[in-house]
Design a protein around this motif. Sequence first.
Motif, PDB file in Angstrom:
ATOM      1  N   UNK A  30       2.885  16.971   0.872  1.00  0.00           N
ATOM      2  CA  UNK A  30       2.190  15.689   0.851  1.00  0.00           C
ATOM      3  C   UNK A  30       2.051  15.239   2.301  1.00  0.00           C
ATOM      4  N   UNK A  31       0.841  15.230   2.804  1.00  0.00           N
ATOM      5  CA  UNK A  31       0.609  14.895   4.200  1.00  0.00           C
ATOM      6  C   UNK A  31       0.011  13.501   4.323  1.00  0.00           C
ATOM      7  N   UNK A  32       0.486  12.741   5.317  1.00  0.00           N
ATOM      8  CA  UNK A  32      -0.034  11.406   5.587  1.00  0.00           C
ATOM      9  C   UNK A  32       0.411  10.998   6.988  1.00  0.00           C
ATOM     10  N   UNK A  33      -0.186   9.965   7.574  1.00  0.00           N
ATOM     11  CA  UNK A  33       0.094   9.615   8.963  1.00  0.00           C
ATOM     12  C   UNK A  33       1.545   9.267   9.262  1.00  0.00           C
ATOM     13  N   UNK A  34       2.264   8.762   8.268  1.00  0.00           N
ATOM     14  CA  UNK A  34       3.648   8.357   8.501  1.00  0.00           C
ATOM     15  C   UNK A  34       4.659   9.432   8.088  1.00  0.00           C
ATOM     16  N   UNK A  35       4.183  10.617   7.755  1.00  0.00           N
ATOM     17  CA  UNK A  35       5.098  11.685   7.344  1.00  0.00           C
ATOM     18  C   UNK A  35       6.057  12.029   8.475  1.00  0.00           C
ATOM     19  N   UNK A  36       7.254  12.468   8.089  1.00  0.00           N
ATOM     20  CA  UNK A  36       8.312  12.622   9.081  1.00  0.00           C
ATOM     21  C   UNK A  36       8.518  14.006   9.649  1.00  0.00           C
ATOM     22  N   UNK A  37       7.675  14.980   9.321  1.00  0.00           N
ATOM     23  CA  UNK A  37       7.874  16.322   9.842  1.00  0.00           C
ATOM     24  C   UNK A  37       6.767  16.676  10.830  1.00  0.00           C
ATOM     25  N   UNK A  57       0.807  -1.221   0.000  1.00  0.00           N
ATOM     26  CA  UNK A  57       0.000   0.000   0.000  1.00  0.00           C
ATOM     27  C   UNK A  57       0.833   1.260   0.000  1.00  0.00           C
ATOM     28  N   UNK A  58       1.953   1.240  -0.722  1.00  0.00           N
ATOM     29  CA  UNK A  58       2.919   2.341  -0.642  1.00  0.00           C
ATOM     30  C   UNK A  58       2.546   3.465  -1.598  1.00  0.00           C
ATOM     31  N   UNK A  59       1.508   4.200  -1.260  1.00  0.00           N
ATOM     32  CA  UNK A  59       1.092   5.371  -2.036  1.00  0.00           C
ATOM     33  C   UNK A  59       0.717   6.485  -1.064  1.00  0.00           C
ATOM     34  N   UNK A  60       1.666   6.965  -0.273  1.00  0.00           N
ATOM     35  CA  UNK A  60       1.342   7.977   0.744  1.00  0.00           C
ATOM     36  C   UNK A  60       0.820   9.271   0.154  1.00  0.00           C
ATOM     37  N   UNK A  61       1.056   9.477  -1.138  1.00  0.00           N
ATOM     38  CA  UNK A  61       0.622  10.712  -1.781  1.00  0.00           C
ATOM     39  C   UNK A  61      -0.851  10.700  -2.178  1.00  0.00           C
ATOM     40  N   UNK A  62      -1.514   9.529  -2.145  1.00  0.00           N
ATOM     41  CA  UNK A  62      -2.861   9.435  -2.725  1.00  0.00           C
ATOM     42  C   UNK A  62      -3.870  10.409  -2.106  1.00  0.00           C
ATOM     43  N   UNK A  63      -3.964  10.547  -0.771  1.00  0.00           N
ATOM     44  CA  UNK A  63      -4.943  11.507  -0.231  1.00  0.00           C
ATOM     45  C   UNK A  63      -4.701  12.937  -0.713  1.00  0.00           C
ATOM     46  N   UNK A  64      -3.448  13.339  -0.818  1.00  0.00           N
ATOM     47  CA  UNK A  64      -3.132  14.678  -1.308  1.00  0.00           C
ATOM     48  C   UNK A  64      -3.526  14.825  -2.774  1.00  0.00           C
ATOM     49  N   UNK A  65      -3.239  13.802  -3.578  1.00  0.00           N
ATOM     50  CA  UNK A  65      -3.595  13.840  -4.995  1.00  0.00           C
ATOM     51  C   UNK A  65      -5.108  13.932  -5.164  1.00  0.00           C
ATOM     52  N   UNK A  66      -5.844  13.153  -4.397  1.00  0.00           N
ATOM     53  CA  UNK A  66      -7.312  13.206  -4.468  1.00  0.00           C
ATOM     54  C   UNK A  66      -7.808  14.616  -4.171  1.00  0.00           C
ATOM     55  N   UNK A  67      -7.267  15.213  -3.113  1.00  0.00           N
ATOM     56  CA  UNK A  67      -7.717  16.552  -2.719  1.00  0.00           C
ATOM     57  C   UNK A  67      -7.399  17.581  -3.795  1.00  0.00           C
ATOM     58  N   UNK A  68      -6.231  17.479  -4.431  1.00  0.00           N
ATOM     59  CA  UNK A  68      -5.841  18.450  -5.448  1.00  0.00           C
ATOM     60  C   UNK A  68      -6.622  18.263  -6.750  1.00  0.00           C
ATOM     61  N   UNK A  69      -7.026  17.045  -7.040  1.00  0.00           N
ATOM     62  CA  UNK A  69      -7.817  16.800  -8.249  1.00  0.00           C
ATOM     63  C   UNK A  69      -9.243  17.328  -8.091  1.00  0.00           C
ATOM     64  N   UNK A  70      -9.771  17.237  -6.884  1.00  0.00           N
ATOM     65  CA  UNK A  70     -11.131  17.718  -6.667  1.00  0.00           C
ATOM     66  C   UNK A  70     -12.168  16.847  -7.352  1.00  0.00           C
ATOM     67  N   UNK A  71     -13.281  17.433  -7.682  1.00  0.00           N
ATOM     68  CA  UNK A  71     -14.401  16.708  -8.285  1.00  0.00           C
ATOM     69  C   UNK A  71     -14.083  16.362  -9.746  1.00  0.00           C
ATOM     70  N   UNK A  72     -14.043  15.076 -10.041  1.00  0.00           N
ATOM     71  CA  UNK A  72     -13.738  14.622 -11.407  1.00  0.00           C
ATOM     72  C   UNK A  72     -14.984  14.159 -12.159  1.00  0.00           C
ATOM     73  N   UNK A  73     -16.143  14.398 -11.619  1.00  0.00           N
ATOM     74  CA  UNK A  73     -17.364  13.933 -12.270  1.00  0.00           C
ATOM     75  C   UNK A  73     -17.450  14.458 -13.702  1.00  0.00           C
ATOM     76  N   UNK A  74     -17.490  13.529 -14.649  1.00  0.00           N
ATOM     77  CA  UNK A  74     -17.596  13.884 -16.053  1.00  0.00           C
ATOM     78  C   UNK A  74     -16.321  14.399 -16.694  1.00  0.00           C
ATOM     79  N   UNK A  75     -15.207  14.408 -15.961  1.00  0.00           N
ATOM     80  CA  UNK A  75     -13.960  14.990 -16.465  1.00  0.00           C
ATOM     81  C   UNK A  75     -13.216  14.030 -17.393  1.00  0.00           C
TER      82      UNK A  75
END
Length: 238
Positions: free
Chosen positions: A217-224, A26-44
């Motif tokens: 890129x924020x996620x639970x395992x981020x180091x800062x 499951x090594x995709x720590x960027x996915x929540x950030x990518x989802x948020x930046x893409x926003x609503x993709x309905x019909x895109x």
Amino acid sequence: MAAQEREPAQYDVIGERYSDFKRHHGLSPEEPTVRALLGDLTGARVLDLACGFGQYTRLARRLGAARAEGVDISAEMVAQARQQEERDPAGAVYHQYDAAALPVLGSFDAVVAIWLFNYAEDPGRMADMFRGVRANLAAGGRLVAVTVHPGYDPDDPDRQPLRARITAARPVPRGTALVLEFPVEPPVELSFTRWDADVYEQSARAAGFTDLTWHPVTHPEAGTPDGGDPFIVALTCE
């Protein structure tokens, strides 16, 4: 990281082991950030560059995109993406192209580039990648990318990648050439470059983008302390 530009054969050789590692860990720590930046993709209409085995191409369809196409330079990764589509149809389409010589595939509302630009062999190749992105974006479209943080320091123990390690680092003009090793047997190694921020910014402006923004890129395992990943960063261009 998906398959791209420095050495196309590297993903052709390690593609299946890399894909299995990503899926099982499951090594995709960027996915929540990518989802948020893409926003609503309905019909895109969404173009996924550096698509690898199709993770974000398929995600775009799940998020409501009417059209999702993936592009990768690696024949092995494109074959894996197509096989996944045959096993579990999502309505995604895949192509094999070099992102630095990308034809116009259509007019897309969003272009996703997860682990693409860090595979540019030099600033000129990165500029070519940005031009290809711009040529495929509709008016008002957005690029969402993830890459190696321009501030990454291989000698800083607090800025190391998640569940992987840097085994080699060599200065190059305006960046650092890196080798990343994933803990599988036999090990999976990837070669890419940490580019300075101005390489991205100048390439984006040369391609016609007027607005480039860096995002942690924020996620639970981020180091800062603020939850931002010290090794990777997202950027958007419009």
